[in-house]
Scaffold this active site. Structure first.
Site, PDB file in Angstrom:
ATOM      1  N   SER A 138       0.846  -1.194   0.000  1.00 49.30           N
ATOM      2  CA  SER A 138       0.000   0.000   0.000  1.00 49.30           C
ATOM      3  C   SER A 138       0.880   1.242   0.000  1.00 49.30           C
ATOM      4  O   SER A 138       2.025   1.187   0.477  1.00 49.30           O
ATOM      5  CB  SER A 138      -0.865   0.016   1.264  1.00 49.30           C
ATOM      6  OG  SER A 138      -1.533   1.252   1.406  1.00 49.30           O
ATOM      7  N   TYR A 151      -2.293   0.626  10.576  1.00 46.60           N
ATOM      8  CA  TYR A 151      -2.246   0.210   9.168  1.00 46.60           C
ATOM      9  C   TYR A 151      -0.908   0.622   8.562  1.00 46.60           C
ATOM     10  O   TYR A 151      -0.270  -0.158   7.854  1.00 46.60           O
ATOM     11  CB  TYR A 151      -3.427   0.818   8.408  1.00 46.60           C
ATOM     12  CG  TYR A 151      -3.566   0.313   6.987  1.00 46.60           C
ATOM     13  CD1 TYR A 151      -3.721  -1.040   6.716  1.00 46.60           C
ATOM     14  CD2 TYR A 151      -3.550   1.203   5.911  1.00 46.60           C
ATOM     15  CE1 TYR A 151      -3.849  -1.501   5.409  1.00 46.60           C
ATOM     16  CE2 TYR A 151      -3.681   0.753   4.603  1.00 46.60           C
ATOM     17  CZ  TYR A 151      -3.829  -0.599   4.359  1.00 46.60           C
ATOM     18  OH  TYR A 151      -3.958  -1.055   3.064  1.00 46.60           O
TER      19      TYR A 151
HETATM   20  C1  8X3 Z   1      -5.012   1.726   0.999  1.00 46.75           C
HETATM   21  C2  8X3 Z   1      -4.455   3.050   0.680  1.00 46.75           C
HETATM   22  O1  8X3 Z   1      -4.577   5.526   1.222  1.00 46.75           O
HETATM   23  O2  8X3 Z   1      -6.092   4.086   2.440  1.00 46.75           O
HETATM   24  O3  8X3 Z   1      -4.052   0.743   1.149  1.00 46.75           O
HETATM   25  O4  8X3 Z   1      -3.766   4.058   2.966  1.00 46.75           O
HETATM   26  S1  8X3 Z   1      -4.751   4.206   1.881  1.00 46.75           S
END
Ligand code: 8X3
Length: 253
Positions: A138, A151
């Protein structure tokens, strides 16, 4: 004598929806045989009807289940390409108040899930002689942003694992590709992250005329893994034009 080349064969994890499902479909439309892996059997039913796709139920965070999948795929002829797509985000809390269990889940599925499946299939890919591992990480794996918290941490981890793997496996002629998508409008990603708050999820894409869709990433993945094997696209950052950077999104009303 004209001989037809054997079809390429891939395992795609997180294949029940979004980027994973689109990739499985795209690869089979190009003549590949695809093992489509996901946790929930009922979510794979729509893919099972597709010629060239073999659905497999497995939780990538469970090494025993992954070992079972290796057995099944070995018996079915093996793979030359592993696409680690399973992953996800949970929560948008600041670091100061983020929930440890959310962070743990994200680390499990994004980092340890990728690790489990990769470790299990490396012997097969080495033996093949021209293996490919493609990890869907990502843009969150190299740009921190407020609310990114766990994340960001998980995707940075998965991104690092991918870089190390490339260095370690070059001598086994395995190419390792890192695809880093930005804003992709899929059914599940943001809804899950926002714990089912679909109204809030819609706001993420509000006014963005053309966010990426799963099929865009599937096309990028397919192109990357069908290039001649000696060509390694190390890192592919994919954003919609409207998202020039994590913090700069063009919205029209
Ligand atoms: C998803 C991209 O911009 O939500 O992996 O982090 S973001």
């Amino acid at each position: 004598m004209i001989t037809e080349a054997a079809p390429r064969r891939a395992l795609v994890t997180g294949a029940s929806s979004g980027i994973g499902a689109a990739t499985a479909l795209r690869l089979t439309s190009e003549g590949w045989q695809v093992f489509a892996l996901a946790r929930r059997a009922e979510k794979l039913e729509h893919l099972a009807e597709q010629e060239g796709i073999i659905p497999l139920v497995c939780d990538v965070t469970d090494p025993e289940q992954v070992a079972g999948v290796v057995e099944t795929i070995t018996a079915a002829g093996g793979i030359d390409t592993l696409i680690n797509n399973a992953g996800g985000a949970l929560g948008v809390d600041p670091v100061g108040t983020g929930k440890v269990e959310d962070w743990r889940w994200m680390f499990e599925v994004n980092v340890l899930g990728t690790l489990n499946v990769t470790q299990a299939f490396l012997p097969m890919l080495r033996e093949h002689g021209e293996g490919t591992v493609l990890n869907v990480t990502s843009t969150a794996g190299y740009t921190p942003y407020e609310g990114g918290g766990g994340y960001n941490a998980a995707k940075y981890g998965q991104h690092a694992l991918t870089g190390v793997l490339r260095l370690e496996e070059a001598e086994h002629n395995i190419r390792v590709i890192d695809v880093l998508p930005g804003m992709v409008h899929t059914e599940e990603f943001t809804a899950k992250r926002l714990r089912g708050d679909t109204a809030a999820a819609q706001k993420v894409y509000a006014g963005v005329e053309k966010p990426l869709v799963a099929e865009d990433i599937a096309e990028v993945i397919t192109n990357a893994v069908t290039l001649p094997h000696h060509v390694n696209l190390d890192q592919i950052v994919v954003r919609p034009v409207a998202q020039a950077a994590q913090h700069k999104v063009i919205r029209k009303n």
